[in-house]
Write an enzyme that holds these catalytic residues in place. Structure first.
Site, PDB file in Angstrom:
ATOM      1  N   ASP A 103       7.125   7.361   4.427  1.00  0.00           N
ATOM      2  CA  ASP A 103       5.753   7.116   4.878  1.00  0.00           C
ATOM      3  C   ASP A 103       4.947   8.419   4.784  1.00  0.00           C
ATOM      4  O   ASP A 103       5.431   9.493   5.117  1.00  0.00           O
ATOM      5  CB  ASP A 103       5.763   6.606   6.330  1.00  0.00           C
ATOM      6  CG  ASP A 103       4.449   5.974   6.723  1.00  0.00           C
ATOM      7  OD1 ASP A 103       4.409   4.748   6.905  1.00  0.00           O
ATOM      8  OD2 ASP A 103       3.431   6.709   6.842  1.00  0.00           O
ATOM      9  N   ILE A 104       3.700   8.299   4.338  1.00  0.00           N
ATOM     10  CA  ILE A 104       2.856   9.475   4.128  1.00  0.00           C
ATOM     11  C   ILE A 104       2.434  10.102   5.458  1.00  0.00           C
ATOM     12  O   ILE A 104       2.058  11.266   5.501  1.00  0.00           O
ATOM     13  CB  ILE A 104       1.620   9.072   3.281  1.00  0.00           C
ATOM     14  CG1 ILE A 104       1.040  10.271   2.550  1.00  0.00           C
ATOM     15  CG2 ILE A 104       0.566   8.371   4.114  1.00  0.00           C
ATOM     16  CD1 ILE A 104       0.042   9.893   1.459  1.00  0.00           C
ATOM     17  N   ASN A 131       4.918  -4.906  11.039  1.00  0.00           N
ATOM     18  CA  ASN A 131       3.625  -5.252  11.619  1.00  0.00           C
ATOM     19  C   ASN A 131       3.010  -6.395  10.817  1.00  0.00           C
ATOM     20  O   ASN A 131       3.056  -6.390   9.585  1.00  0.00           O
ATOM     21  CB  ASN A 131       2.693  -4.040  11.590  1.00  0.00           C
ATOM     22  CG  ASN A 131       3.209  -2.898  12.457  1.00  0.00           C
ATOM     23  OD1 ASN A 131       3.808  -3.127  13.506  1.00  0.00           O
ATOM     24  ND2 ASN A 131       2.994  -1.666  12.017  1.00  0.00           N
ATOM     25  N   VAL A 134      -1.754  -2.225   5.851  1.00  0.00           N
ATOM     26  CA  VAL A 134      -1.589  -2.448   4.410  1.00  0.00           C
ATOM     27  C   VAL A 134      -1.054  -3.867   4.215  1.00  0.00           C
ATOM     28  O   VAL A 134       0.039  -4.207   4.694  1.00  0.00           O
ATOM     29  CB  VAL A 134      -0.623  -1.413   3.785  1.00  0.00           C
ATOM     30  CG1 VAL A 134      -0.408  -1.707   2.314  1.00  0.00           C
ATOM     31  CG2 VAL A 134      -1.167   0.010   3.969  1.00  0.00           C
ATOM     32  N   HIS A 138       5.865  -4.969   4.326  1.00  0.00           N
ATOM     33  CA  HIS A 138       6.694  -3.764   4.365  1.00  0.00           C
ATOM     34  C   HIS A 138       7.418  -3.670   5.688  1.00  0.00           C
ATOM     35  O   HIS A 138       6.922  -4.109   6.717  1.00  0.00           O
ATOM     36  CB  HIS A 138       5.853  -2.498   4.133  1.00  0.00           C
ATOM     37  CG  HIS A 138       4.671  -2.371   5.041  1.00  0.00           C
ATOM     38  ND1 HIS A 138       3.504  -3.070   4.830  1.00  0.00           N
ATOM     39  CD2 HIS A 138       4.473  -1.662   6.165  1.00  0.00           C
ATOM     40  CE1 HIS A 138       2.635  -2.778   5.787  1.00  0.00           C
ATOM     41  NE2 HIS A 138       3.217  -1.936   6.621  1.00  0.00           N
ATOM     42  N   MET A 139       8.585  -3.078   5.611  1.00  0.00           N
ATOM     43  CA  MET A 139       9.417  -2.844   6.790  1.00  0.00           C
ATOM     44  C   MET A 139       9.449  -1.336   7.037  1.00  0.00           C
ATOM     45  O   MET A 139       9.774  -0.571   6.134  1.00  0.00           O
ATOM     46  CB  MET A 139      10.818  -3.390   6.495  1.00  0.00           C
ATOM     47  CG  MET A 139      11.843  -3.163   7.572  1.00  0.00           C
ATOM     48  SD  MET A 139      13.479  -3.742   6.965  1.00  0.00           S
ATOM     49  CE  MET A 139      13.387  -5.464   7.381  1.00  0.00           C
TER      50      MET A 139
HETATM   51  P1  AMP Z   1       1.128  -0.806   8.665  1.00  0.00           P
HETATM   52  O1  AMP Z   1       0.216  -0.300   9.744  1.00  0.00           O
HETATM   53  O2  AMP Z   1       2.361  -1.475   9.218  1.00  0.00           O
HETATM   54  O3  AMP Z   1       0.404  -1.645   7.641  1.00  0.00           O
HETATM   55  O4  AMP Z   1       1.692   0.485   7.963  1.00  0.00           O
HETATM   56  C1  AMP Z   1       1.156   1.022   6.802  1.00  0.00           C
HETATM   57  C2  AMP Z   1       1.852   2.353   6.614  1.00  0.00           C
HETATM   58  O5  AMP Z   1       1.656   2.774   5.279  1.00  0.00           O
HETATM   59  C3  AMP Z   1       1.341   3.468   7.523  1.00  0.00           C
HETATM   60  O6  AMP Z   1       2.420   3.969   8.312  1.00  0.00           O
HETATM   61  C4  AMP Z   1       0.824   4.516   6.527  1.00  0.00           C
HETATM   62  O7  AMP Z   1       1.059   5.837   6.956  1.00  0.00           O
HETATM   63  C5  AMP Z   1       1.589   4.164   5.277  1.00  0.00           C
HETATM   64  N1  AMP Z   1       0.968   4.545   4.017  1.00  0.00           N
HETATM   65  C6  AMP Z   1      -0.311   4.323   3.625  1.00  0.00           C
HETATM   66  N2  AMP Z   1      -0.519   4.809   2.392  1.00  0.00           N
HETATM   67  C7  AMP Z   1       0.647   5.358   1.988  1.00  0.00           C
HETATM   68  C8  AMP Z   1       1.079   6.036   0.802  1.00  0.00           C
HETATM   69  N3  AMP Z   1       0.244   6.246  -0.223  1.00  0.00           N
HETATM   70  N4  AMP Z   1       2.338   6.483   0.741  1.00  0.00           N
HETATM   71  C9  AMP Z   1       3.184   6.292   1.777  1.00  0.00           C
HETATM   72  N5  AMP Z   1       2.848   5.650   2.925  1.00  0.00           N
HETATM   73  C10 AMP Z   1       1.598   5.197   3.035  1.00  0.00           C
END
Ligand code: AMP
Ligand code: ZN
Length: 114
Positions: free
Chosen positions: A31-32, A88, A97, A101-102
């Protein structure tokens, strides 16, 4: 691949990521914006919006995500200490997003949910 989906672009290699695992069904990357020492996202290579859009035909993929999570937890050294898997879903669920995703979180004592 869905247009303007950041995780589809990561799966396609169009956006860089720190990849930790990849096979025909799933891709996993750090995760970024990590909220724990280990914070990996495991995503289907196929664009599925969320758990609210899963269908019975996705069951092999969904089961596979857990097997991959266990494998990554072992590789990153948190299988014994413990970890948390979070998916989520929707706005109240805190999903930002909209590509399923897990989250695999570990490496510290995590607080209670809620
Ligand atoms: P969610 O709130 O469950 O949709 O989580 C989305 C996650 O994606 C968050 O923890 C972000 O930090 C992560 N995220 C967004 N963009 C990127 C990216 N380019 N690379 C890695 N993680 C990302
Ligand atoms: Zn997508």
């Amino acid at each position: 691949m869905a247009q303007d989906c950041i995780f589809c672009k990561i799966v396609a290699g169009e956006i860089p990521s720190k990849q930790v695992y990849r096979d025909d069904l799933v891709t996993a990357f750090h995760d970024i914006n990590p909220v724990a020492p280990v914070h990996v996202l495991i995503v289907p290579n196929e664009h599925i919006l969320s758990v609210a859009a899963v269908k019975p035909e996705h069951e092999p993929l969904l089961g596979h995500m857990f097997t991959v999570a266990r494998q990554i937890a072992e590789e990153l050294g948190v299988a014994e200490s413990g970890f948390r898997l979070v998916v989520n879903t929707g706005s109240d669920g805190g999903q930002d997003v909209y590509h399923l995703h897990m989250h695999l979180l570990g490496g510290k004592r995590l607080g209670r949910l809620g």
